[in-house]
Design an enzyme around this catalytic site. Structure first.
Site, PDB file in Angstrom:
ATOM      1  N   THR A 153       0.825  -1.205   0.000  1.00  0.00           N
ATOM      2  CA  THR A 153       0.000   0.000   0.000  1.00  0.00           C
ATOM      3  C   THR A 153       0.863   1.260   0.000  1.00  0.00           C
ATOM      4  O   THR A 153       0.734   2.128  -0.873  1.00  0.00           O
ATOM      5  CB  THR A 153      -0.899   0.007   1.260  1.00  0.00           C
ATOM      6  N   LYS A 212       7.737   2.421  12.273  1.00  0.00           N
ATOM      7  CA  LYS A 212       7.726   2.881  13.676  1.00  0.00           C
ATOM      8  C   LYS A 212       8.320   1.863  14.636  1.00  0.00           C
ATOM      9  O   LYS A 212       9.048   2.218  15.561  1.00  0.00           O
ATOM     10  CB  LYS A 212       6.315   3.242  14.108  1.00  0.00           C
ATOM     11  N   VAL A 260       5.454   8.499  12.360  1.00  0.00           N
ATOM     12  CA  VAL A 260       4.498   9.043  13.344  1.00  0.00           C
ATOM     13  C   VAL A 260       3.517   9.973  12.638  1.00  0.00           C
ATOM     14  O   VAL A 260       3.923  10.868  11.903  1.00  0.00           O
ATOM     15  CB  VAL A 260       5.225   9.863  14.446  1.00  0.00           C
ATOM     16  N   ILE A 319       1.149  13.723   8.525  1.00  0.00           N
ATOM     17  CA  ILE A 319       1.309  14.965   9.287  1.00  0.00           C
ATOM     18  C   ILE A 319       2.785  15.278   9.506  1.00  0.00           C
ATOM     19  O   ILE A 319       3.513  14.452  10.055  1.00  0.00           O
ATOM     20  CB  ILE A 319       0.643  14.844  10.676  1.00  0.00           C
ATOM     21  N   GLY A 340     -12.482  -1.848   7.174  1.00  0.00           N
ATOM     22  CA  GLY A 340     -11.055  -1.770   6.877  1.00  0.00           C
ATOM     23  C   GLY A 340     -10.308  -0.766   7.738  1.00  0.00           C
ATOM     24  O   GLY A 340      -9.141  -0.478   7.501  1.00  0.00           O
ATOM     25  N   ASP A 379       1.076   0.232  19.012  1.00  0.00           N
ATOM     26  CA  ASP A 379       1.346   1.152  17.900  1.00  0.00           C
ATOM     27  C   ASP A 379       1.581   2.571  18.433  1.00  0.00           C
ATOM     28  O   ASP A 379       2.545   3.241  18.051  1.00  0.00           O
ATOM     29  CB  ASP A 379       0.148   1.124  16.940  1.00  0.00           C
ATOM     30  N   LYS A 386       5.151   5.051  18.586  1.00  0.00           N
ATOM     31  CA  LYS A 386       5.164   6.430  18.085  1.00  0.00           C
ATOM     32  C   LYS A 386       5.547   7.407  19.190  1.00  0.00           C
ATOM     33  O   LYS A 386       6.284   8.369  18.959  1.00  0.00           O
ATOM     34  CB  LYS A 386       3.798   6.767  17.487  1.00  0.00           C
ATOM     35  N   GLY A 429      -2.656   5.638   5.715  1.00  0.00           N
ATOM     36  CA  GLY A 429      -3.184   5.608   4.358  1.00  0.00           C
ATOM     37  C   GLY A 429      -2.090   5.700   3.316  1.00  0.00           C
ATOM     38  O   GLY A 429      -1.016   6.234   3.568  1.00  0.00           O
TER      39      GLY A 429
END
Lengths: 429, 429
Positions: B15, B107, B134, B138, B189, B203, B207, B303
């Protein structure tokens, strides 16, 4: 790390200049580790050496003569925090031409003369950075030029003026009128004695010109920015905003589709929009890019220490470049001169508030004239009769060309039963 | 600009890798102008060359053998988007040691082996960048290392996991229980088939370790991060959050005062806090620094294209450094090994929900035991009797040491009229 020092010339030592000095002193150890050199202020240009400063500095550093800074051969970085175009433009240009990297917080200077200054930096293989010129302490210019450099940016939309955001927030929270809140803001020091640049939109327009030129990689002329201030906003408009699910904000909006749009004006924004939640003196810049989707950068848009934070960030970047011989690494990105759309061609939704005679048929006449000019209506509010003979008629249009609306309004104005077009405010989604 | 090319080796083409490829192709012209060189993907490492890819690439670029990438002497930048520690660690290390700059979105790898990898980058005078590790798209690592480098950062607090933020948002909006919403998130999803890493907080902990090490300029051990997931959150807790004026969020919190605090846990946050307004799969990182005050960075935390955006930003930075011979310009900033506070010493407010027998005197017993252990109470909610024999007793404490609360709770647990300590959730201001 060795004992290398990089010397700084500070032009101006008012509120912001003092902040820069304080940060460089207070966090010197960490800053020198990151910069790879100790950053030392070697000269400070002030107007009058006898006037007291808000920060405690070695008086030997002070000078009233710019030549003393220019002739100090140890100085490698010049920080300009004088503001205004003259004499800042001359000082910045001569600093760049003498091989110094320059950091500036001067939005007006950069919006009006950025092209000339960036060209001088490139020619002389030095850096010209200006993160503090938009959004105070908020990192936005560097993220656009670096972190988001892979994106085609399609929209940049910001609350970039703290004074007007404070005024609009208080009008909303307290149901007060513009003049009352402005006076209070002046008492609190959130608005200047002469508030023109803020409330008429000049300050936001300078910042939009800078943001848009970077976001859209295009030279932007400050005169191409359409500008409307907040002086005509009434508490009625803010009440209707709430009733319709919006917040009223002064936004700086740049869009890139076919051609670019550049406008600063009061805006109805859906209350769920991230920018709608930014209140008081805070600033935020919302962007849309083809890869990232949407993002927002939020923080203090002004003030001694936040603005100082942005300037010191730039000083550290310039120092790192000096250490690595990498001056010019981040240069001007205005690769194009994209066409700015004619205002009549810009598409937007509008909130329209009319004062009309309260009798049957008025709504039909108004909507008829709008329809004849391809202006379709999304919603209408017509509250009960007031004591006087007129009532407000509020309409929100769909997305339409502004030119069509202007034509319709010309005709609506001349209707006998329409006493006034009391408000016309753009709506963003 | 001349026709210089910089060649890239892409490790992984799932992806995120596909997103990187698409951005480099789609915005090639603008990217090459900014980079000072055309960026060309020269090899793509995949597990199985016969498997279909989600992006259209020249099949000649594909290889199943990492050595092919390593031995391609034209490649100057390696992008690692395989994920996990093995074999990513080996590939990244060998790439760095062979003189390639490396960009990674990994990460777990960086949280566990960042020290080793950054040291290898420094030794070999190349760059190791990981903005995408992270907050997805952004910009946050680069702003912390560069734009905000003049600040002493005292707090970094983030919604850094989109899956759990989506689940908590839906639980809030729909009044649904955790299991129901998780199932729906999996169907859509937004949650993986095995959601452990997200919902248990791993997760977010990775980060936080990365963010805190940069913000506090200190080596951070992933085992020093206190971690609590969201699996025990009930709709009752979310209802009480609202009643008390809070929103419930899974936050990654790092603080620096005397020593540093590192914790990931569900948190009651005042509903006016900028982070409280960040909903659905969006991420945001809120920081406090001594110069900037407070700032927040908001956007998509995951994403294909957002993560690709962050990686391409890093690739452009690395390319700029190659052009200027400035590799290593932004290096590791873990100058210290600051002490991480013992959990008992950490101060926080707490929301406590007890199931108690509905009879006079219980509240007195509970508050007495809290008071005996220096735990003072800010508010109490005790709603009317339910049909069964127990009722909820909800308390919010002032800022107290966690150790003191634990001692009090040990005793409260053994009270005859206290059936259960149903919830214990930290409160941030």
């Amino acid at each position: 790390m060795d004992n290398k020092e990089i010397k700084i010339g500070l032009l101006g030592c008012g509120t912001v200049g003092s902040g820069v000095y304080k940060i460089l002193e207070g966090n010197a150890d960490s800053i020198s580790k990151k910069s790879g050199a100790k950053l030392v202020v070697n000269k400070i240009l002030v107007k009058d050496k006898t006037e007291p400063l808000v920060v405690d500095v070695n008086k030997d550093l002070l000078t009233e003569n710019f030549e003393d800074v220019l002739n100090d051969s140890e100085i490698e970085i010049v920080v300009e925090v004088i503001g205004g175009v003259n004499p800042a433009r001359d000082f910045v240009l001569r600093s760049l031409k003498s091989g110094r990297s320059v950091i500036s917080a001067n939005k007006e200077l950069i919006a009006k003369h950025g092209e000339e200054l960036l060209a001088a930096a490139e020619e002389n293989e030095v850096d010209f950075y200006f993160e503090a010129s938009v959004g105070g302490g908020i990192p936005i210019i560097s993220p656009l030029k670096e972190d988001l450099a892979g994106n085609k940016i399609t929209k940049v939309m910001g609350i970039v003026n703290g004074t007007t955001n404070y005024i609009l927030t208080k009008m909303d929270q307290e149901g007060a009128e513009f003049d009352t809140v402005l006076k209070k803001a002046q008492e609190l020091g959130y608005a200047e004695a002469d508030p023109t640049s803020d409330i008429e939109g000049y300050d936001a327009a300078y910042k939009l010109a800078i943001l848009a030129s970077i976001a859209f990689e295009s030279r932007v002329n400050i005169d191409d920015v359409y500008m409307e201030g907040i002086t005509k906003i009434t508490k009625e408009d803010i009440t209707y905003a709430r009733e319709l699910g919006y917040k009223l904000k002064l936004l700086a909006i740049g869009k890139q589709n076919e051609g670019i749009e550049l406008r600063v004006h009061p805006t109805f924004l859906p209350k769920e929009h991230p920018l709608a939640k930014v209140d008081d003196v805070f600033n935020a810049i919302f962007i849309e890019g083809d890869a990232i989707g949407e993002a927002m950068f939020y923080g203090p848009g002004a003030g001694q220490m936040p603005t100082g934070s942005a300037i010191v960030g730039d000083v550290i970047a310039a120092a790192r470049n000096i250490n690595y011989g990498a001056q010019g690494r981040i240069a001007c990105t205005c690769f194009d001169q994209k066409e700015v759309k004619n205002r009549e061609e810009v598409e937007s939704s509008f909130y329209i508030r009319l004062d009309v005679i309260d009798k049957p048929g008025v709504l039909g006449e108004v909507t008829g004239l709008l329809g004849n000019n391809q202006v379709s209506i999304e919603s209408v509010i017509q509250h009960g009769r007031s004591d006087n003979s007129t009532v407000p008629l509020v309409l929100v249009t769909h997305q339409i060309k502004e030119g069509n609306l202007q034509k319709a309004l010309e005709k609506i104005k001349s209707l006998e039963d329409v006493k006034e077009i009391a408000s016309l405010i753009r709506v963003e989604e």
